[in-house]
Design a protein around this motif. Structure first.
Motif, PDB file in Angstrom:
ATOM      1  N   PHE A 287       0.855  -1.179   0.000  1.00  0.00           N
ATOM      2  CA  PHE A 287       0.000   0.000   0.000  1.00  0.00           C
ATOM      3  C   PHE A 287       0.895   1.233   0.000  1.00  0.00           C
ATOM      4  O   PHE A 287       2.104   1.141   0.179  1.00  0.00           O
ATOM      5  CB  PHE A 287      -0.999   0.012   1.161  1.00  0.00           C
ATOM      6  CG  PHE A 287      -0.444  -0.334   2.509  1.00  0.00           C
ATOM      7  CD1 PHE A 287       0.380   0.535   3.198  1.00  0.00           C
ATOM      8  CD2 PHE A 287      -0.772  -1.548   3.113  1.00  0.00           C
ATOM      9  CE1 PHE A 287       0.873   0.219   4.447  1.00  0.00           C
ATOM     10  CE2 PHE A 287      -0.285  -1.877   4.360  1.00  0.00           C
ATOM     11  CZ  PHE A 287       0.541  -0.990   5.029  1.00  0.00           C
ATOM     12  N   ALA A 288       0.322   2.391  -0.243  1.00  0.00           N
ATOM     13  CA  ALA A 288       1.100   3.615  -0.393  1.00  0.00           C
ATOM     14  C   ALA A 288       1.823   3.966   0.909  1.00  0.00           C
ATOM     15  O   ALA A 288       1.246   3.864   2.001  1.00  0.00           O
ATOM     16  CB  ALA A 288       0.200   4.764  -0.820  1.00  0.00           C
ATOM     17  N   TYR A 289       3.071   4.395   0.788  1.00  0.00           N
ATOM     18  CA  TYR A 289       3.831   4.775   1.984  1.00  0.00           C
ATOM     19  C   TYR A 289       3.149   5.924   2.747  1.00  0.00           C
ATOM     20  O   TYR A 289       3.096   5.883   3.981  1.00  0.00           O
ATOM     21  CB  TYR A 289       5.263   5.152   1.597  1.00  0.00           C
ATOM     22  CG  TYR A 289       6.193   5.249   2.783  1.00  0.00           C
ATOM     23  CD1 TYR A 289       6.712   4.103   3.377  1.00  0.00           C
ATOM     24  CD2 TYR A 289       6.546   6.481   3.318  1.00  0.00           C
ATOM     25  CE1 TYR A 289       7.544   4.181   4.479  1.00  0.00           C
ATOM     26  CE2 TYR A 289       7.384   6.577   4.410  1.00  0.00           C
ATOM     27  CZ  TYR A 289       7.890   5.423   4.994  1.00  0.00           C
ATOM     28  OH  TYR A 289       8.714   5.505   6.085  1.00  0.00           O
ATOM     29  N   PRO A 290       2.624   6.947   2.058  1.00  0.00           N
ATOM     30  CA  PRO A 290       1.889   7.975   2.808  1.00  0.00           C
ATOM     31  C   PRO A 290       0.709   7.417   3.595  1.00  0.00           C
ATOM     32  O   PRO A 290       0.332   7.980   4.630  1.00  0.00           O
ATOM     33  CB  PRO A 290       1.426   8.948   1.710  1.00  0.00           C
ATOM     34  CG  PRO A 290       2.435   8.795   0.632  1.00  0.00           C
ATOM     35  CD  PRO A 290       2.774   7.333   0.636  1.00  0.00           C
ATOM     36  N   ALA A 291       0.123   6.315   3.126  1.00  0.00           N
ATOM     37  CA  ALA A 291      -0.976   5.710   3.879  1.00  0.00           C
ATOM     38  C   ALA A 291      -0.472   5.137   5.203  1.00  0.00           C
ATOM     39  O   ALA A 291      -1.175   5.189   6.221  1.00  0.00           O
ATOM     40  CB  ALA A 291      -1.649   4.611   3.051  1.00  0.00           C
ATOM     41  N   LEU A 292       0.742   4.562   5.196  1.00  0.00           N
ATOM     42  CA  LEU A 292       1.346   4.094   6.441  1.00  0.00           C
ATOM     43  C   LEU A 292       1.526   5.260   7.402  1.00  0.00           C
ATOM     44  O   LEU A 292       1.210   5.161   8.602  1.00  0.00           O
ATOM     45  CB  LEU A 292       2.693   3.431   6.152  1.00  0.00           C
ATOM     46  CG  LEU A 292       3.554   3.096   7.377  1.00  0.00           C
ATOM     47  CD1 LEU A 292       2.908   1.994   8.204  1.00  0.00           C
ATOM     48  CD2 LEU A 292       4.962   2.697   6.952  1.00  0.00           C
ATOM     49  N   ILE A 293       2.041   6.372   6.889  1.00  0.00           N
ATOM     50  CA  ILE A 293       2.228   7.562   7.723  1.00  0.00           C
ATOM     51  C   ILE A 293       0.896   7.988   8.333  1.00  0.00           C
ATOM     52  O   ILE A 293       0.800   8.246   9.541  1.00  0.00           O
ATOM     53  CB  ILE A 293       2.825   8.706   6.887  1.00  0.00           C
ATOM     54  CG1 ILE A 293       4.237   8.343   6.411  1.00  0.00           C
ATOM     55  CG2 ILE A 293       2.850  10.010   7.686  1.00  0.00           C
ATOM     56  CD1 ILE A 293       4.831   9.338   5.431  1.00  0.00           C
ATOM     57  N   ASP A 294      -0.138   8.053   7.498  1.00  0.00           N
ATOM     58  CA  ASP A 294      -1.456   8.479   7.988  1.00  0.00           C
ATOM     59  C   ASP A 294      -2.005   7.518   9.039  1.00  0.00           C
ATOM     60  O   ASP A 294      -2.577   7.946  10.055  1.00  0.00           O
ATOM     61  CB  ASP A 294      -2.444   8.572   6.822  1.00  0.00           C
ATOM     62  CG  ASP A 294      -2.146   9.736   5.892  1.00  0.00           C
ATOM     63  OD1 ASP A 294      -1.410  10.649   6.302  1.00  0.00           O
ATOM     64  OD2 ASP A 294      -2.644   9.726   4.752  1.00  0.00           O
ATOM     65  N   ALA A 295      -1.841   6.212   8.807  1.00  0.00           N
ATOM     66  CA  ALA A 295      -2.360   5.220   9.750  1.00  0.00           C
ATOM     67  C   ALA A 295      -1.734   5.391  11.133  1.00  0.00           C
ATOM     68  O   ALA A 295      -2.415   5.260  12.165  1.00  0.00           O
ATOM     69  CB  ALA A 295      -2.110   3.806   9.221  1.00  0.00           C
TER      70      ALA A 295
END
Length: 332
Positions: A44-52
């Motif tokens: 999944f998108a790296y920014p999504a990891l940041i957001d999570a």
């Protein structure tokens, strides 16, 4: 490509639940399917990891969420990269595997090991290679926590680094970091990583030639080895060379073992140049230090390679339309 394996959030649902949150809702807010968490075969998108991580820290009132999650992960989240590293000959060889093959886990991040001015010490650095929309302290602390677990897997459960470098101000009291990392923490640093004893790099591992070779063959198949662009490594060098006023074409080219004209030609083909990248890096560092730390403007000017503080003031006016003081107080 700014993606990362689903194993990067291993332990997330259980931790969020323990802290009184709703993991499915928080993952949905970050754009991640709950079924993808913990799976190595899913990106999944790296920014999504940041957001999570950031939404979980806020929703559960847990400023050390990234560190807590890091304590639940280890070398196993890296899949075949971790297997290749732990079956090689020495700790230095394992670090070389991480540096060369970590893109199989996520091309958005990287690691490196480099000597320090004191030859008895070396620096292990964690790097976010892809541009991210904002500061991301939770994902940095998660990554530092996982790195510590990997170091202890390779060097023994009682292993402690010398210093942990954290690129932001502390999210919790300083003693929390000292207890978690079992070493001296330094905050608002230009890099994230650990100072460690150089002698630890020679420590032997239990080599498994058959497993090691099989993992390398697999990794070589799945990683694109086409010539990468120069933008990322040049930006990295600029970041390190700025304080010494050495971010010049000849020095950068020498570090990359390229002729200066070759460096300029390849960057031009990518639509940029050394001067442009120096300005980009300075702008990003200025925003970070002025909005995320308490560093003085005189110190920041030196970090950015300016001989006078007035040069920093003029640059801030050009970049942001405000003075450094106004940027710090949120007047942008």
């Amino acid at each position: 490509m700014s993606v990362i394996r689903g194993t990067s959030l291993t332990g997330y649902p259980a931790l969020v639940t323990e802290l009184g949150g709703d993991p499915a809702a928080l993952l949905g807010e970050a754009g991640i399917r709950p079924d993808d968490v913990g799976r190595f075969d899913v990106f999944f998108a790296y920014p999504a990891l940041i957001d999570a991580l950031e939404v979980a820290a806020r929703a559960t009132g847990t400023p050390d969420f990234g560190r807590r999650l890091g304590a639940r992960q280890g070398i196993e989240i890296l899949g075949p990269v971790g297997v290749a590293a732990r079956t090689t000959g020495t700790v230095a060889d394992a670090f070389a595997i991480f540096e060369h093959y970590l893109a199989a886990y996520s091309p958005a991040i990287g690691t490196s090991i480099s000597p320090m001015s004191d030859e008895r010490l070396s620096f292990f650095e964690f790097k976010i290679l892809s541009p991210v929309p904002r500061t991301c302290p939770q994902v940095v602390e998660l990554s530092l926590g996982v790195t510590l677990r990997v170091l202890r897997f390779l060097l023994g459960t009682e292993y402690n680094p010398v210093v942990v470098w954290v690129p932001h101000n502390p999210l919790t009291p300083r003693p929390d970091y000292l207890h978690y990392f079992s070493c001296t923490p330094r905050f608002a640093q230009p890099r994230a990583g650990f100072t460690m004893q150089t002698s630890d790099l020679t420590r032997p591992l239990v080599r498994d030639e058959l497993a090691h070779r099989a993992m390398l063959e697999y990794l070589d198949l799945i990683i694109d080895r086409r010539e990468p662009d120069l933008r990322a490594p040049v930006r990295e060098l600029i970041r390190h060379l700025l304080p010494a006023g050495a971010a010049t074409v000849p020095i950068i080219a020498g570090q990359l073992r390229l002729h200066p004209k070759t460096l300029q030609r390849r960057l031009a083909a990518e639509g940029t140049g050394v001067g442009t990248l120096v300005d980009e890096v300075r702008r990003e560092l200025a925003r970070h230090y002025l909005t995320e730390t308490d560093v003085t403007c005189s110190h920041l000017a030196r970090e950015l390679g300016y001989s006078e503080q007035s040069a920093l003031a003029r640059a801030c006016q050009r970049w942001f339309g405000v003075s450094p003081r106004q940027l710090r107080t949120g007047a942008e």
